[in-house]
Design a protein around this motif. Structure first.
Motif, PDB file in Angstrom:
ATOM      1  N   LEU A  18      -4.291   9.101 -19.311  1.00 22.95           N
ATOM      2  CA  LEU A  18      -3.751   9.009 -17.956  1.00 22.95           C
ATOM      3  C   LEU A  18      -4.834   8.572 -16.962  1.00 22.95           C
ATOM      4  N   ASP A  19      -6.041   9.123 -17.151  1.00 25.55           N
ATOM      5  CA  ASP A  19      -7.140   8.740 -16.260  1.00 25.55           C
ATOM      6  C   ASP A  19      -7.436   7.251 -16.366  1.00 25.55           C
ATOM      7  N   GLU A  20      -7.359   6.726 -17.587  1.00 23.36           N
ATOM      8  CA  GLU A  20      -7.635   5.305 -17.781  1.00 23.36           C
ATOM      9  C   GLU A  20      -6.586   4.455 -17.058  1.00 23.36           C
ATOM     10  N   ARG A  21      -5.362   4.868 -17.172  1.00 30.64           N
ATOM     11  CA  ARG A  21      -4.306   4.113 -16.496  1.00 30.64           C
ATOM     12  C   ARG A  21      -4.420   4.242 -14.966  1.00 30.64           C
ATOM     13  N   GLU A  22      -4.874   5.422 -14.518  1.00 32.09           N
ATOM     14  CA  GLU A  22      -5.064   5.608 -13.079  1.00 32.09           C
ATOM     15  C   GLU A  22      -6.169   4.697 -12.552  1.00 32.09           C
ATOM     16  N   ARG A  23      -7.226   4.549 -13.344  1.00 33.67           N
ATOM     17  CA  ARG A  23      -8.306   3.661 -12.913  1.00 33.67           C
ATOM     18  C   ARG A  23      -7.823   2.227 -12.806  1.00 33.67           C
ATOM     19  N   ALA A  24      -6.992   1.836 -13.768  1.00 34.46           N
ATOM     20  CA  ALA A  24      -6.445   0.482 -13.720  1.00 34.46           C
ATOM     21  C   ALA A  24      -5.545   0.303 -12.484  1.00 34.46           C
TER      22      ALA A  24
ATOM     23  N   VAL B  31       0.836  -1.211   0.000  1.00 35.42           N
ATOM     24  CA  VAL B  31       0.000   0.000   0.000  1.00 35.42           C
ATOM     25  C   VAL B  31       0.864   1.250   0.000  1.00 35.42           C
ATOM     26  N   ARG B  32       1.893   1.247   0.810  1.00 37.93           N
ATOM     27  CA  ARG B  32       2.765   2.421   0.916  1.00 37.93           C
ATOM     28  C   ARG B  32       3.490   2.698  -0.391  1.00 37.93           C
ATOM     29  N   ASN B  33       3.998   1.647  -1.033  1.00 38.92           N
ATOM     30  CA  ASN B  33       4.699   1.830  -2.301  1.00 38.92           C
ATOM     31  C   ASN B  33       3.757   2.318  -3.392  1.00 38.92           C
ATOM     32  N   ALA B  34       2.516   1.778  -3.400  1.00 40.19           N
ATOM     33  CA  ALA B  34       1.539   2.219  -4.395  1.00 40.19           C
ATOM     34  C   ALA B  34       1.194   3.692  -4.192  1.00 40.19           C
ATOM     35  N   ARG B  35       1.047   4.086  -2.915  1.00 36.52           N
ATOM     36  CA  ARG B  35       0.728   5.483  -2.635  1.00 36.52           C
ATOM     37  C   ARG B  35       1.879   6.397  -3.051  1.00 36.52           C
ATOM     38  N   LYS B  36       3.107   5.981  -2.784  1.00 40.11           N
ATOM     39  CA  LYS B  36       4.261   6.789  -3.155  1.00 40.11           C
ATOM     40  C   LYS B  36       4.394   6.899  -4.676  1.00 40.11           C
ATOM     41  N   ALA B  37       4.077   5.799  -5.382  1.00 38.43           N
ATOM     42  CA  ALA B  37       4.136   5.842  -6.838  1.00 38.43           C
ATOM     43  C   ALA B  37       3.092   6.803  -7.402  1.00 38.43           C
TER      44      ALA B  37
ATOM     45  N   LEU C 277      -7.153  -4.055   0.390  1.00 39.11           N
ATOM     46  CA  LEU C 277      -7.982  -5.096   0.996  1.00 39.11           C
ATOM     47  C   LEU C 277      -7.115  -6.139   1.695  1.00 39.11           C
ATOM     48  N   ASP C 278      -5.975  -6.462   1.073  1.00 43.97           N
ATOM     49  CA  ASP C 278      -5.053  -7.408   1.703  1.00 43.97           C
ATOM     50  C   ASP C 278      -4.533  -6.855   3.033  1.00 43.97           C
ATOM     51  N   LEU C 279      -4.206  -5.556   3.031  1.00 35.85           N
ATOM     52  CA  LEU C 279      -3.715  -4.934   4.256  1.00 35.85           C
ATOM     53  C   LEU C 279      -4.792  -4.940   5.337  1.00 35.85           C
ATOM     54  N   GLU C 280      -6.020  -4.620   4.978  1.00 33.45           N
ATOM     55  CA  GLU C 280      -7.118  -4.615   5.943  1.00 33.45           C
ATOM     56  C   GLU C 280      -7.317  -6.003   6.554  1.00 33.45           C
ATOM     57  N   ALA C 281      -7.189  -7.028   5.716  1.00 36.49           N
ATOM     58  CA  ALA C 281      -7.348  -8.391   6.210  1.00 36.49           C
ATOM     59  C   ALA C 281      -6.239  -8.736   7.209  1.00 36.49           C
ATOM     60  N   GLU C 282      -5.020  -8.322   6.911  1.00 40.45           N
ATOM     61  CA  GLU C 282      -3.898  -8.605   7.812  1.00 40.45           C
ATOM     62  C   GLU C 282      -4.057  -7.860   9.139  1.00 40.45           C
ATOM     63  N   ILE C 283      -4.552  -6.606   9.064  1.00 46.17           N
ATOM     64  CA  ILE C 283      -4.729  -5.830  10.289  1.00 46.17           C
ATOM     65  C   ILE C 283      -5.829  -6.431  11.147  1.00 46.17           C
TER      66      ILE C 283
ATOM     67  N   GLN D 210      -6.780  -1.125  -4.816  1.00 46.59           N
ATOM     68  CA  GLN D 210      -7.872  -1.588  -3.956  1.00 46.59           C
ATOM     69  C   GLN D 210      -7.618  -3.008  -3.474  1.00 46.59           C
ATOM     70  N   LYS D 211      -7.095  -3.843  -4.375  1.00 45.33           N
ATOM     71  CA  LYS D 211      -6.767  -5.220  -3.982  1.00 45.33           C
ATOM     72  C   LYS D 211      -5.684  -5.233  -2.897  1.00 45.33           C
TER      73      LYS D 211
END
Length: 296
Positions: free
Chosen positions: A103-109, A78-84, A119-125, A115-116
């Motif tokens: 760019l918007d299309e790539r951002e949505r992807a 999550v942290r790396n995705a946010r920094k990217a 969700l993994d982080l939320e499950a671990e927490i 989100q995945k």
């Protein structure tokens, strides 16, 4: 009551920065950093600071996540995705506005992937909160033991001590040192728990008892009294508290106890005490207190 450190907070927070460690820090380094900060911001040390209690809770959550392999990996994603995403936003300028739709299309992807990961982080927490963190419990117990040790050390260093004060009665010294004057003079250095005046033909005397030997030491080394009639200050019994105060015996025999009591009663009945009788009286009272404390 501090607010709960929820999922949204964890996604936004830089837990490494919160603990003051590098991203590559080992579990041992993370635990060391946590203990240092948690001791500083522990609610017991900051009872009136709600922010300190909130920060302490955040530090605990950060320790649980970063010392658990699965939770740390999910958080790093999550942290790396946010920094990217932040890096892409920083590079986005006026010249790229023409490619906004692409760019918007790539951002949505990327958002779908993010989100995945979230969700993994939320499950671990959730797993950590349900199972608990062994490391957090160990650190919490260690901090509690250290706090108790600090309290014991503070209380053990506070020992009473008594000074013997002497001045010349001739000239300005006659009547200059009243009980109120002496109490006000020595109270500047700490808590005075007892003050008894005595007198000889040429000298005035007093016994001054402090609640804390450290305060008595400061008074002994710094107080001079009135310049026109300086004080001579010594230790009752001739022993400095920092050298031998704690080594004094707290037990006396029944016979010596009776002798002390009878001598004390005799002195209390007499109207005037000289300095030697005054010193013996105070020492007798101190011994009596210690005997009663041991018998209790």
């Amino acid at each position: 009551m501090s607010r709960r450190f929820d999922m949204a907070d964890i996604k936004k927070k830089d837990l490494y920065l919160l603990l003051g460690v590098e991203e590559s820090a080992t579990a041992q380094s993370i635990r060391k950093a946590y203990r240092k900060k948690a001791l500083k911001h522990h609610p017991d040390k900051n009872p009136n600071d709600e922010k300190a209690a909130e920060l302490f809770h955040e530090l605990s959550e950060a320790l649980k996540i970063l010392t658990d392999v699965g939770a740390r990996a999910a958080y790093d994603h999550v942290r790396n995705a946010r920094k990217a995403a932040e890096a892409r936003t920083a590079k986005w300028d006026e010249g790229r506005k023409r490619a906004k739709l692409d760019l918007d299309e790539r951002e949505r992807a990327a958002e779908n992937v993010g989100q995945k990961v979230e969700l993994d982080l939320e499950a671990e927490i959730r797993r950590l909160r349900e199972q608990g963190s062994r490391i957090l419990q160990e650190e919490t117990d260690a901090i509690r033991r250290q706090l108790k040790t600090e309290v014991k050390l503070q209380s053990s260093t506070k020992q009473p001590a008594t000074l013997k004060v002497k001045w010349k009665l001739a000239d300005a010294g006659n009547g200059l040192y009243s009980e109120n004057a002496l109490r006000g003079m020595f109270s500047k250095h700490g808590v005075v728990t007892g003050l008894v005046l005595g007198a000889k033909k040429k000298h005035g005397t007093a016994i001054v008892e402090f609640a804390d030997s450290r305060q008595a030491l400061f008074a002994h080394d710094s107080e001079i009294g009135f310049p026109q009639c300086p004080l001579h200050i010594s230790w009752l019994g001739g022993v400095r508290p920092d050298s031998n105060l704690h080594a004094r015996s707290a037990t006396v025999s029944d016979n010596s106890r009776k002798t002390t009591v009878s001598k004390e009663e005799k002195n209390e009945e007499s109207g005037g005490l000289d300095v030697d009788e005054l010193e013996e009286l105070v020492l007798a009272k101190i011994r009596k207190k210690k005997v009663r404390a041991n018998d209790a």
